[in-house]
Design a protein around this motif. Structure first.
Motif, PDB file in Angstrom:
ATOM      1  N   GLY A  22       6.430  11.049 -12.715  1.00 33.07           N
ATOM      2  CA  GLY A  22       7.196  12.271 -12.521  1.00 33.07           C
ATOM      3  C   GLY A  22       8.294  12.425 -13.568  1.00 33.07           C
ATOM      4  N   GLN A  23       9.119  13.440 -13.381  1.00 30.70           N
ATOM      5  CA  GLN A  23      10.240  13.688 -14.290  1.00 30.70           C
ATOM      6  C   GLN A  23      11.341  12.659 -14.032  1.00 30.70           C
ATOM      7  OE1 GLN A  23      10.502  15.785 -16.766  1.00 30.70           O
ATOM      8  NE2 GLN A  23       8.570  16.886 -16.455  1.00 30.70           N
ATOM      9  N   PRO A  24      11.987  12.184 -15.080  1.00 34.78           N
ATOM     10  CA  PRO A  24      13.096  11.232 -14.871  1.00 34.78           C
ATOM     11  C   PRO A  24      14.233  11.890 -14.092  1.00 34.78           C
ATOM     12  CG  PRO A  24      12.378  11.278 -17.172  1.00 34.78           C
ATOM     13  CD  PRO A  24      11.725  12.446 -16.505  1.00 34.78           C
ATOM     14  N   SER A  25      14.912  11.075 -13.254  1.00 32.42           N
ATOM     15  CA  SER A  25      16.057  11.549 -12.493  1.00 32.42           C
ATOM     16  C   SER A  25      17.003  10.387 -12.292  1.00 32.42           C
ATOM     17  CB  SER A  25      15.615  12.119 -11.125  1.00 32.42           C
ATOM     18  OG  SER A  25      16.734  12.502 -10.355  1.00 32.42           O
ATOM     19  N   ASP A  26      18.235  10.557 -12.777  1.00 38.20           N
ATOM     20  CA  ASP A  26      19.249   9.516 -12.659  1.00 38.20           C
ATOM     21  C   ASP A  26      18.766   8.187 -13.237  1.00 38.20           C
ATOM     22  OD1 ASP A  26      20.955  11.308 -11.374  1.00 38.20           O
ATOM     23  OD2 ASP A  26      20.173  10.763  -9.379  1.00 38.20           O
ATOM     24  N   GLY A  27      18.036   8.293 -14.336  1.00 37.25           N
ATOM     25  CA  GLY A  27      17.553   7.069 -15.013  1.00 37.25           C
ATOM     26  C   GLY A  27      16.408   6.395 -14.302  1.00 37.25           C
ATOM     27  N   LYS A  28      15.759   7.115 -13.385  1.00 41.25           N
ATOM     28  CA  LYS A  28      14.638   6.545 -12.645  1.00 41.25           C
ATOM     29  C   LYS A  28      13.449   7.487 -12.716  1.00 41.25           C
ATOM     30  CE  LYS A  28      17.861   4.331  -9.438  1.00 41.25           C
ATOM     31  NZ  LYS A  28      18.328   4.250  -8.030  1.00 41.25           N
ATOM     32  N   VAL A  29      12.232   6.899 -12.572  1.00 43.99           N
ATOM     33  CA  VAL A  29      10.986   7.675 -12.596  1.00 43.99           C
ATOM     34  C   VAL A  29      10.137   7.234 -11.415  1.00 43.99           C
ATOM     35  CG1 VAL A  29       8.878   8.207 -13.872  1.00 43.99           C
ATOM     36  CG2 VAL A  29      11.053   7.922 -15.102  1.00 43.99           C
ATOM     37  N   ASP A  82       0.806  -1.227   0.000  1.00 39.61           N
ATOM     38  CA  ASP A  82       0.000   0.000   0.000  1.00 39.61           C
ATOM     39  C   ASP A  82       0.831   1.265   0.000  1.00 39.61           C
ATOM     40  OD1 ASP A  82      -2.217  -1.680   0.094  1.00 39.61           O
ATOM     41  OD2 ASP A  82      -2.360  -1.577   2.291  1.00 39.61           O
ATOM     42  N   SER A  83       2.105   1.174  -0.383  1.00 40.40           N
ATOM     43  CA  SER A  83       2.919   2.394  -0.464  1.00 40.40           C
ATOM     44  C   SER A  83       2.362   3.292  -1.558  1.00 40.40           C
ATOM     45  CB  SER A  83       4.368   2.027  -0.764  1.00 40.40           C
ATOM     46  OG  SER A  83       4.487   1.390  -2.014  1.00 40.40           O
ATOM     47  N   PRO A  84       2.366   4.633  -1.346  1.00 40.77           N
ATOM     48  CA  PRO A  84       1.745   5.534  -2.329  1.00 40.77           C
ATOM     49  C   PRO A  84       2.595   5.736  -3.579  1.00 40.77           C
ATOM     50  CG  PRO A  84       2.662   6.790  -0.525  1.00 40.77           C
ATOM     51  CD  PRO A  84       2.831   5.364  -0.148  1.00 40.77           C
ATOM     52  N   THR A  85       3.876   5.360  -3.530  1.00 36.92           N
ATOM     53  CA  THR A  85       4.748   5.560  -4.698  1.00 36.92           C
ATOM     54  C   THR A  85       5.610   4.327  -4.913  1.00 36.92           C
ATOM     55  OG1 THR A  85       6.537   6.540  -3.405  1.00 36.92           O
ATOM     56  CG2 THR A  85       4.860   8.057  -4.318  1.00 36.92           C
ATOM     57  N   VAL A  86       6.066   4.189  -6.166  1.00 38.19           N
ATOM     58  CA  VAL A  86       7.068   3.180  -6.493  1.00 38.19           C
ATOM     59  C   VAL A  86       8.068   3.826  -7.436  1.00 38.19           C
ATOM     60  CG1 VAL A  86       5.521   1.201  -6.222  1.00 38.19           C
ATOM     61  CG2 VAL A  86       5.703   2.328  -8.450  1.00 38.19           C
ATOM     62  N   GLN A  87       9.260   3.217  -7.489  1.00 39.89           N
ATOM     63  CA  GLN A  87      10.304   3.750  -8.354  1.00 39.89           C
ATOM     64  C   GLN A  87      10.600   2.727  -9.446  1.00 39.89           C
ATOM     65  OE1 GLN A  87      14.519   4.401  -6.950  1.00 39.89           O
ATOM     66  NE2 GLN A  87      13.792   6.548  -6.898  1.00 39.89           N
ATOM     67  N   VAL A  88      10.606   3.235 -10.710  1.00 38.40           N
ATOM     68  CA  VAL A  88      10.837   2.356 -11.856  1.00 38.40           C
ATOM     69  C   VAL A  88      11.965   2.907 -12.694  1.00 38.40           C
ATOM     70  CG1 VAL A  88       8.425   1.623 -11.919  1.00 38.40           C
ATOM     71  CG2 VAL A  88       9.167   3.560 -13.333  1.00 38.40           C
ATOM     72  N   ALA A  89      12.531   2.049 -13.538  1.00 42.29           N
ATOM     73  CA  ALA A  89      13.605   2.479 -14.437  1.00 42.29           C
ATOM     74  C   ALA A  89      13.025   3.305 -15.571  1.00 42.29           C
ATOM     75  CB  ALA A  89      14.334   1.259 -14.985  1.00 42.29           C
ATOM     76  N   GLU A  90      13.780   4.313 -16.000  1.00 46.37           N
ATOM     77  CA  GLU A  90      13.359   5.139 -17.128  1.00 46.37           C
ATOM     78  C   GLU A  90      13.273   4.253 -18.373  1.00 46.37           C
ATOM     79  OE1 GLU A  90      14.729   9.260 -19.434  1.00 46.37           O
ATOM     80  OE2 GLU A  90      15.982   8.362 -17.857  1.00 46.37           O
ATOM     81  N   ALA A  91      12.257   4.508 -19.213  1.00 46.86           N
ATOM     82  CA  ALA A  91      12.058   3.697 -20.423  1.00 46.86           C
ATOM     83  C   ALA A  91      11.486   4.582 -21.507  1.00 46.86           C
ATOM     84  CB  ALA A  91      11.122   2.527 -20.143  1.00 46.86           C
ATOM     85  N   ALA A  92      11.737   4.186 -22.756  1.00 49.32           N
ATOM     86  CA  ALA A  92      11.186   4.915 -23.895  1.00 49.32           C
ATOM     87  C   ALA A  92       9.666   4.816 -23.865  1.00 49.32           C
ATOM     88  CB  ALA A  92      11.730   4.330 -25.199  1.00 49.32           C
ATOM     89  N   GLY A  93       9.002   5.975 -24.021  1.00 49.02           N
ATOM     90  CA  GLY A  93       7.546   6.022 -23.986  1.00 49.02           C
ATOM     91  C   GLY A  93       6.989   6.389 -22.635  1.00 49.02           C
ATOM     92  N   LEU A  94       7.812   6.344 -21.574  1.00 49.98           N
ATOM     93  CA  LEU A  94       7.357   6.714 -20.244  1.00 49.98           C
ATOM     94  C   LEU A  94       7.532   8.223 -20.078  1.00 49.98           C
ATOM     95  CD1 LEU A  94       6.335   6.148 -17.421  1.00 49.98           C
ATOM     96  CD2 LEU A  94       8.621   5.373 -16.775  1.00 49.98           C
ATOM     97  N   GLU A  95       6.460   8.960 -20.319  1.00 47.43           N
ATOM     98  CA  GLU A  95       6.472  10.408 -20.261  1.00 47.43           C
ATOM     99  C   GLU A  95       5.811  10.884 -18.969  1.00 47.43           C
ATOM    100  OE1 GLU A  95       7.975  12.142 -22.499  1.00 47.43           O
ATOM    101  OE2 GLU A  95       8.322  10.550 -23.978  1.00 47.43           O
ATOM    102  N   PRO A  96       6.168  12.090 -18.501  1.00 51.89           N
ATOM    103  CA  PRO A  96       5.504  12.629 -17.309  1.00 51.89           C
ATOM    104  C   PRO A  96       4.005  12.813 -17.567  1.00 51.89           C
ATOM    105  CG  PRO A  96       7.548  13.805 -17.753  1.00 51.89           C
ATOM    106  CD  PRO A  96       7.290  12.944 -18.946  1.00 51.89           C
ATOM    107  N   GLY A  97       3.188  12.532 -16.562  1.00 50.36           N
ATOM    108  CA  GLY A  97       1.750  12.666 -16.685  1.00 50.36           C
ATOM    109  C   GLY A  97       1.037  11.418 -16.188  1.00 50.36           C
ATOM    110  N   GLU A  98      -0.287  11.403 -16.389  1.00 45.06           N
ATOM    111  CA  GLU A  98      -1.091  10.278 -15.901  1.00 45.06           C
ATOM    112  C   GLU A  98      -0.912   9.060 -16.812  1.00 45.06           C
ATOM    113  OE1 GLU A  98      -5.240  10.683 -14.167  1.00 45.06           O
ATOM    114  OE2 GLU A  98      -5.688   9.580 -16.030  1.00 45.06           O
TER     115      GLU A  98
END
Length: 747
Positions: A286-293, A255-271
Motif C-alpha cells: 500500500g501507500q506509505p503512512s507515517d514511515g510504514k507500509v 495466517d493474518s492477511p496483512t503485515v506492517q513493515v517499515a518504509e524502505a527505498a525501492g518499496l513501491e505501491p503495487g504487487e
C-alpha cells in the motif's frame, strides 16, 4: 653454409668431437602368456612389479578342466601348462626383475561379457532409516516431480519390495524426501536399497561390453545415474524493479492477511513478492503512512506468527511473463539439447535447452515461475564401474559429467579411458532423468556371457599374427617393444611356439630367448628334448621349479623361464651383461625341495656339453643356477653372457651412431666414427666386460680406406670393422696339486 649478407656479428654452433654412445638396457623382459584379464589388443603392457601386473592382468589362473588340461599337459610335442604364466611372472619379480612387457594371449574364439540397460527412474538410498521413519535420504532427486508423487522402496540384495509411499515434501539440496505413510521396514544403504518411480522399460538404451574377452568380465558391474552437472543461479527479469530490505514494525498473528513493515527505498505501491523467514509470499504493497507500509497477502495465504523486527526482503521473479526464456547466470555451461531441472519449492520439472544467447536461455516449453534465489540444475550422467576379482581385490572407476544428448558417440568417448568396459549408445537412449538407463532389476548391471574358450586355445594363438604396429598378437607383438632384451613364453614347450620365439630373436637381433622344457622329464628325456635346437640366441634350463601357489596354498611345479629371466635382469643390474647369469641363488621357490628333480654332478656331466643348463642344490649354498650355455653348436657362441654382450654392443652402437646416416662419407666422418665407437668400447672395457690389460688388447676399431672400396663409397656404404675380446666365464676352475718332497737344509 650460412649466408652473410649484411654487416654484423654472427654466432654459430658447430659440432666438435665424437658423439657419445649410451649403452642400451639389457634387463627389460618381454613375455607372452594367458592371463585372467587385461588388454588383448594393442602393444604389450609394461608392468614394474607383481602388484601392477595383478591390477592390469589379474591374479593367478586356476587349472583348467580335465579335458583341456590333459590335452595340453599330455602333448609332448605341442603342449604346455600355460595356466602357470602368472606364477612365472611372479618368479621374474621375485628374482630381481624390474621391467616386464606382457602380451596377453587369448583364444580366437574368446568372447567378452556384455549387458544392456533399459530405462526408468531409480535413486539409491544413501543413509539408513529405521522402521517408522518418515524421511529417507537418496542419491538424487533428478527426474522426480515433487509433492504428491508415488514411489516404491526396494531391498538391494534381492530386489524385494519394502513398501510404497507418497512424497509429502522434499529438500533438493540435501536430497531428502518426506514420505507418507512412514516406513514399514528399515532401509539400509550398505544393502543397496533404492527407491523406484513407476515401472522399468526393457527398451535398450546402452550396451556395455568388457574391454577384453574372457570370463573375468562376468565380475564387472555398471551403474549410471543422473547427476547435477552444474547448479546455476536464476537472474531476475529486468522489469522487476529494485531490491529492498525492511522489517516488521508490529507482531503478526498466524495466517493474518496483512503485515506492517517499515518504509524502505525501492518499496513501491503495487504487487511484490517478499521473503519473510523461510517462506516466500505474494503481497500487495500500500501507500506509505507515517514511515510504514502495509502488505496485504493474496487470498488463502498461510504463515506462522511473526515477531516485530523480523526481516522482510523482496525476491524478484525471473519469468513474470510466463514465457519459454529465462536469464541464467553462467549460461555458458548450458548447450542446445541440455536437460535442466527446476525446483519451485514444491514441484520439480524438467525442460530441454533449445538455444543459449548470452545469459538468456530458451527452453522447449514454458519455464516455471522462478525467483532470483532459485537454482537451475543441469542434468548430466555419472557412470560407475566396479570389478571384483576372485581374490577379493576391487577396482572401481567413475566418469562424471557424461552427456547423453547430441552425438551418441560422445558417451563412448567419455568412457574411452575405462580399463573395464566400453559402451555403445542404442536407439532407446534418452537424456530425460525420468527415463534414465537402468538395469532390469536393482541399481547395478552385471555383465554376463564372457568366455575364455580355453578348449579352442591353440599354439597359433601363442605364435600370433602380424597385423602391423599395435595390431600384432602373441610372440609377434613383442616386436612392438624395442626395449625388450630377454623374452619367454613360460610354461609352453610346444615346438612351434619355441621355434617362433627363436626366430623372433634371430630376426630382430637384439634379444635373447629363455626356453622351457616339458615338465617331468628325466635325464634322457631332457637330452631328447634339446636335440632339435641349434641357436646362439636361446638357452634351456632344467629342471622345473617348485613353489607355493598363493591362490591355493598348494605346492606346484612351475617353468623356470620366468625365474631365470629375473636372474638375468638382476645380474645385469648388479654386475653387468658380461657376467654369466650363473652361480646365483634362485629366489621365489621352496627353500627345501625347490627343484623338481635332483641333479648331481654325474647328471650334469651329460647335460652341460649339450648346452642344457642345470639348476642344482648345494648344501650350504642353496638352490642355484649352475650353467650358462646357449643352444649353439658354434663354440664361439656357447656362453650366454658372451652372446648377450654382443647383442648389447651391437644394439648400443646401432642406436648411438644413427646420426652418421646421410653425413658426407669422407675421412673426417670416418675419424668421428672411430673415436665415437672407441670411446664407447673403452667404457665397456673399463667395466670389466672385455679381456685385456689395455684397451688395445681389448678391442680395435677400423674405419678407413682399408675397410671400404671405391664401390662401397659410390654406393653410399660406410664400413666400420670392430673386433672385441669378450670375457669368458671361468666355467671350469682347476687347481692342480702335487706332492712336494721335503728338502733338507744344511746349516
Amino acid at each position: 653454409m650460412p649466408d652473410y649478407l649484411s654487416p654484423g656479428v654472427f654466432v654459430e654452433e658447430i659440432d666438435a668431437g665424437p658423439r657419445p654412445i649410451a649403452g642400451v638396457s639389457t634387463s627389460t623382459a618381454g613375455m607372452a602368456g594367458v592371463t585372467v584379464r587385461g588388454p588383448a589388443t594393442g602393444k604389450p603392457q609394461l608392468v614394474t612389479n607383481f602388484l601392477e601386473y595383478q591390477r592390469t592382468f589379474g591374479g593367478f589362473l586356476p587349472e583348467p578342466g580335465a579335458a583341456v588340461r590333459d590335452a595340453w599337459a599330455g602333448n609332448a610335442a605341442e603342449g604346455g601348462r600355460w595356466w602357470l604364466f602368472p606364477l612365472a611372472v611372479k618368479g621374474f619379480f621375485d628374482n630381481g626383475g624390474e621391467r616386464l612387457y606382457v602380451k596377453r594371449v587369448v583364444s580366437r574364439n574368446a568372447t567378452p561379457a556384455s549387458g544392456r540397460l533399459g530405462h526408468g527412474l531409480v535413486s539409491p538410498v544413501v543413509a539408513d532409516a529405521a522402521s517408522g521413519a518418515t524421511a529417507v535420504q537418496l542419491g538424487h532427486l533428478l527426474g522426480f516431480t515433487g509433492e504428491g508423487q508415488q514411489v516404491g522402496l526396494f531391498r538391494g540384495d534381492d530386489d524385494q519390495p519394502i513398501g510404497t509411499a507418497t512424497v509429502t515434501g522434499y529438500d533438493f539440496t540435501t536430497r531428502r524426501v518426506e514420505l507418507d505413510p512412514p516406513l514399514t521396514a528399515a532401509v539400509r544403504s550398505a544393502r543397496g536399497d533404492y527407491v523406484q518411480v513407476g515401472a522399468r522399460s526393457g527398451d535398450a538404451t546402452l550396451e556395455f561390453t568388457a574391454v577384453s574377452p574372457g570370463a573375468w568380465g562376468s565380475g564387472v558391474q555398471v551403474r549410471i545415474q543422473p547427476v547435477v552437472g552444474a547448479a546455476l543461479p536464476v537472474l531476475p527479469d529486468p522489469a522487476e524493479g529494485a531490491l529492498f530490505v525492511t522489517r516488521l514494525t508490529a507482531d503478526a498473528d498466524a495466517d493474518s492477511p496483512t503485515v506492517q513493515v517499515a518504509e524502505a527505498a525501492g518499496l513501491e505501491p503495487g504487487e511484490v513478492w517478499v521473503r519473510i523467514g523461510p517462506g516466500r509470499f505474494r503481497a500487495q504493497a500500500g501507500q506509505p503512512s507515517d514511515g510504514k507500509v502495509t502488505l496485504t497477502f493474496a487470498d488463502g495465504t498461510t504463515h506462522h506468527a511473526w515477531r516485530t523486527g523480523l526481516g522482510v526482503q523482496r525476491v524478484r521473479r525471473a519469468n513474470p511473463a510466463a514465457g519459454p526464456a529465462l536469464r541464467i547466470g553462467g549460461a555458458s555451461r548450458l548447450y542446445p539439447g541440455a536437460v535442466v531441472q527446476f525446483d519451485d519449492g514444491r514441484h520439480l520439472s524438467v525442460r530441454h535447452v533449445e538455444a543459449v544467447h548470452d545469459d538468456v536461455v530458451t527452453f522447449d516449453g514454458t519455464a516455471p515461475d522462478l525467483f532470483e534465489t532459485d537454482r537451475v540444475a543441469l542434468v548430466e550422467a555419472r557412470i560407475d564401474t566396479r570389478f571384483t576379482d576372485p581374490g577379493g581385490t576391487t577396482a572401481t572407476e567413475t566418469f562424471g559429467n557424461v552427456r547423453l544428448t547430441g552425438d551418441p558417440s560422445a558417451v563412448a568417448a567419455a568412457l574411452a579411458r575405462s580399463q573395464l568396459v566400453t559402451v555403445t549408445a542404442l536407439p532407446g537412449l534418452s537424456p530425460d532423468p525420468a527415463n534414465f538407463p537402468v538395469p532390469a532389476t536393482g541399481s547395478w548391471l552385471g555383465l554376463a556371457g564372457g568366455d575364455d574358450a580355453p578348449g579352442s586355445l591353440s599354439v597359433a594363438d601363442f605364435v600370433g599374427v602380424d597385423g602391423g604396429s599395435g595390431a600384432r598378437t602373441g610372440i609377434v607383438a613383442l616386436e612392438d617393444i624395442d626395449e625388450v632384451s630377454v623374452c619367454a613364453v613360460p610354461g609352453v614347450w610346444a615346438g612351434t611356439v619355441e621355434s617362433a620365439l627363436i626366430t623372433h630373436c634371430e630376426t630382430l637381433k637384439d634379444r635373447f630367448a629363455v626356453l622351457d622344457p616339458q615338465d617331468g622329464l628325466d635325464i634322457e628325456g631332457i637330452q631328447a628334448f634339446r636335440e632339435p635346437f641349434d641357436t646362439k640366441d636361446a638357452a634351456l634350463y632344467y629342471p622345473w621349479l617348485v613353489t607355493t601357489d598363493p591362490s591355493t596354498g598348494q605346492d606346484v611345479q612351475v617353468p623356470p623361464s620366468g625365474h631365470i629371466a629375473g636372474i638375468y635382469a638382476r645380474v645385469d643390474t648388479e654386475r653387468g651383461v658380461h657376467k654369466a647369469p650363473a652361480n646365483v641363488v634362485i629366489r621365489g621357490i621352496k627353500l627345501t625341495d625347490g627343484l623338481a628333480a635332483d641333479i648331481t654332478k654325474r647328471h650334469q656331466d651329460l647335460l652341460n656339453p649339450r648346452g642344457i643348463n642345470a639348476l642344482r642344490f648345494f648344501p650350504g649354498l642353496g638352490q642355484r643356477v649352475w650353467g650358462a650355455r646357449t643352444l649353439s653348436s658354434d663354440s664361439s657362441w656357447k656362453y650366454v653372457n658372451v652372446r648377450r654382450l654382443f647383442l648389447f654392443l651391437e644394439e648400443s652402437i646401432d642406436k648411438g651412431t644413427r646420426w652418421v646416416v646421410f653425413e658426407p662419407n669422407d675421412e673426417a666422418l670416418w675419424a668421428l666414427v672411430r673415436q665415437t665407437v672407441s670411446n664407447f668400447l673403452t667404457t665397456v672395457w673399463r667395466s670389466g666386460a672385455l679381456a685385456g690389460t689395455t684397451a688395445a688388447e681389448a678391442f680395435f676399431v677400423a674405419c678407413d680406406r682399408t675397410t671400404m672400396t671405391d664401390d662401397d663409397l659410390a654406393n653410399g656404404r660406410l664400413v666400420c670393422v670392430i673386433g672385441v675380446a669378450p670375457v669368458f666365464p671361468a666355467e671350469f676352475v682347476i687347481f692342480r696339486i702335487q706332492q712336494k718332497a721335503r728338502e733338507t737344509q744344511l746349516a
